[in-house]
Design a protein around this motif. Structure first.
Motif, mmCIF file in Angstrom:
data_model
loop_
_atom_site.group_PDB
_atom_site.id
_atom_site.type_symbol
_atom_site.label_atom_id
_atom_site.label_comp_id
_atom_site.label_asym_id
_atom_site.label_seq_id
_atom_site.Cartn_x
_atom_site.Cartn_y
_atom_site.Cartn_z
ATOM 1 N N GLU A 72 0.817 -0.856 -0.047
ATOM 2 C CA GLU A 72 -0.022 0.232 0.240
ATOM 3 C C GLU A 72 0.824 1.360 -0.085
ATOM 4 O O GLU A 72 0.866 2.553 -0.519
ATOM 5 C CB GLU A 72 -1.255 -0.349 1.001
ATOM 6 C CG GLU A 72 -1.757 1.022 1.480
ATOM 7 C CD GLU A 72 -2.933 1.716 0.205
ATOM 8 O OE1 GLU A 72 -3.039 2.868 0.247
ATOM 9 O OE2 GLU A 72 -3.299 0.605 -0.181
ATOM 10 N N TYR A 73 1.556 1.566 0.449
ATOM 11 C CA TYR A 73 2.632 2.093 0.966
ATOM 12 C C TYR A 73 3.344 2.749 -0.652
ATOM 13 O O TYR A 73 3.446 3.933 -1.376
ATOM 14 C CB TYR A 73 3.554 2.678 1.922
ATOM 15 C CG TYR A 73 4.957 3.223 2.458
ATOM 16 C CD1 TYR A 73 4.197 4.250 3.211
ATOM 17 C CD2 TYR A 73 6.321 3.587 1.696
ATOM 18 C CE1 TYR A 73 5.315 5.578 3.252
ATOM 19 C CE2 TYR A 73 6.810 4.567 1.867
ATOM 20 C CZ TYR A 73 6.241 6.070 2.835
ATOM 21 O OH TYR A 73 7.290 6.500 2.678
ATOM 22 N N LEU A 74 3.829 1.488 -0.830
ATOM 23 C CA LEU A 74 4.523 1.247 -2.315
ATOM 24 C C LEU A 74 3.467 2.265 -3.412
ATOM 25 O O LEU A 74 3.750 3.133 -3.950
ATOM 26 C CB LEU A 74 4.661 0.078 -2.811
ATOM 27 C CG LEU A 74 5.347 -0.074 -4.365
ATOM 28 C CD1 LEU A 74 6.371 0.839 -5.128
ATOM 29 C CD2 LEU A 74 6.005 -1.369 -5.047
ATOM 30 N N LEU A 78 4.247 5.483 -5.649
ATOM 31 C CA LEU A 78 3.976 5.279 -7.287
ATOM 32 C C LEU A 78 2.868 6.225 -7.308
ATOM 33 O O LEU A 78 3.151 6.617 -8.639
ATOM 34 C CB LEU A 78 3.853 4.446 -7.875
ATOM 35 C CG LEU A 78 5.207 2.985 -7.484
ATOM 36 C CD1 LEU A 78 4.635 1.899 -7.907
ATOM 37 C CD2 LEU A 78 6.236 4.028 -8.250
ATOM 38 N N GLU A 79 2.127 6.956 -7.136
ATOM 39 C CA GLU A 79 1.163 7.539 -7.158
ATOM 40 C C GLU A 79 1.424 8.933 -6.738
ATOM 41 O O GLU A 79 0.911 10.024 -7.748
ATOM 42 C CB GLU A 79 -0.224 8.069 -6.228
ATOM 43 C CG GLU A 79 -0.952 6.281 -6.810
ATOM 44 C CD GLU A 79 -2.351 5.756 -5.930
ATOM 45 O OE1 GLU A 79 -2.200 7.175 -4.984
ATOM 46 O OE2 GLU A 79 -2.629 5.336 -6.090
ATOM 47 N N GLY A 80 2.477 10.003 -6.904
ATOM 48 C CA GLY A 80 3.547 10.880 -6.574
ATOM 49 C C GLY A 80 2.777 11.340 -5.545
ATOM 50 O O GLY A 80 2.722 11.720 -4.165
ATOM 51 N N PRO A 85 0.586 13.770 2.125
ATOM 52 C CA PRO A 85 -0.322 13.393 3.325
ATOM 53 C C PRO A 85 -0.687 11.656 4.067
ATOM 54 O O PRO A 85 -0.693 11.480 5.059
ATOM 55 C CB PRO A 85 -1.445 13.941 3.022
ATOM 56 C CG PRO A 85 -0.861 15.451 2.233
ATOM 57 C CD PRO A 85 0.083 14.295 1.513
ATOM 58 N N LYS A 86 -1.230 10.988 2.550
ATOM 59 C CA LYS A 86 -1.647 9.813 3.462
ATOM 60 C C LYS A 86 -0.648 9.111 3.816
ATOM 61 O O LYS A 86 -0.310 7.870 5.042
ATOM 62 C CB LYS A 86 -2.136 8.739 2.175
ATOM 63 C CG LYS A 86 -3.407 9.533 1.768
ATOM 64 C CD LYS A 86 -3.972 8.864 0.525
ATOM 65 C CE LYS A 86 -5.119 8.976 0.092
ATOM 66 N NZ LYS A 86 -6.044 8.381 -0.771
ATOM 67 N N ARG A 87 0.723 9.237 2.958
ATOM 68 C CA ARG A 87 1.972 8.496 3.486
ATOM 69 C C ARG A 87 2.359 8.933 4.903
ATOM 70 O O ARG A 87 3.244 7.768 5.394
ATOM 71 C CB ARG A 87 3.041 8.498 2.658
ATOM 72 C CG ARG A 87 3.086 8.089 1.504
ATOM 73 C CD ARG A 87 4.187 7.808 0.658
ATOM 74 N NE ARG A 87 3.548 8.747 -0.335
ATOM 75 C CZ ARG A 87 4.840 9.711 -1.360
ATOM 76 N NH1 ARG A 87 6.066 8.917 -1.748
ATOM 77 N NH2 ARG A 87 4.544 10.788 -1.947
#
Length: 141
Positions: A72-74, A78-80, A85-87
């Motif tokens: 999920e983190y990866l 990759l989404e940029g 903020p989510k990370r």
């Protein structure tokens, strides 16, 4: 002529990252190392960016992330930039968990230091031995 990136074999990458061959292969097979490159013999090869990401995976694993959490983190990475903020939120949760573990570990370390000092003092005759498991107050008669 354009500078070619240095490429590393699986073995070289394992040496650079401290991972076992099987772990690196597992991470690749699980899709945790995106855009895996292959040489002309069809062996996996890695560049310095891959090595840095693989080191990050090791850190995430040491932070207590499961494989699904790492995926999920990866995906977010990759989404940029818009997913930062989510990370950050994911990492904040892991940081809190690690801080709590650190406190528990420190309590255990403190106990061991106390116990070692107690044993040292008993052996040096500075304090009388006592135990919470054995009644040491009874007369041995």
């Amino acid at each position: 002529m354009e500078n070619e990136k240095k490429l590393y074999s699986m073995k070289q990458t394992c040496i650079k990252t401290g991972l076992t061959y099987d772990t690196l292969k597992f991470y690749c097979n699980e899709g945790l190392v995106p855009n895996v490159k292959r040489n002309k013999s069809n062996y996996r090869v890695f560049d310095d960016n891959d090595v840095e990401w693989i080191n990050s995976l090791s850190c995430l694993k040491n932070c207590g992330m499961s494989i699904s959490e790492m995926k999920e983190y990866l995906k977010l990475c990759l989404e940029g930039e818009e997913t930062i903020p989510k990370r950050q939120a994911i990492l904040e949760v892991k940081l809190e968990e690690l801080e709590n573990k650190k406190k528990e570990i420190q309590k255990s370390i403190n106990y061991i230091h106390w116990k070692q000092n107690f044993y040292k003092d008993v052996l040096e005759g500075k304090v009388k031995y006592f135990s919470h498991l054995i009644d040491t107050t009874k007369d041995s008669h």
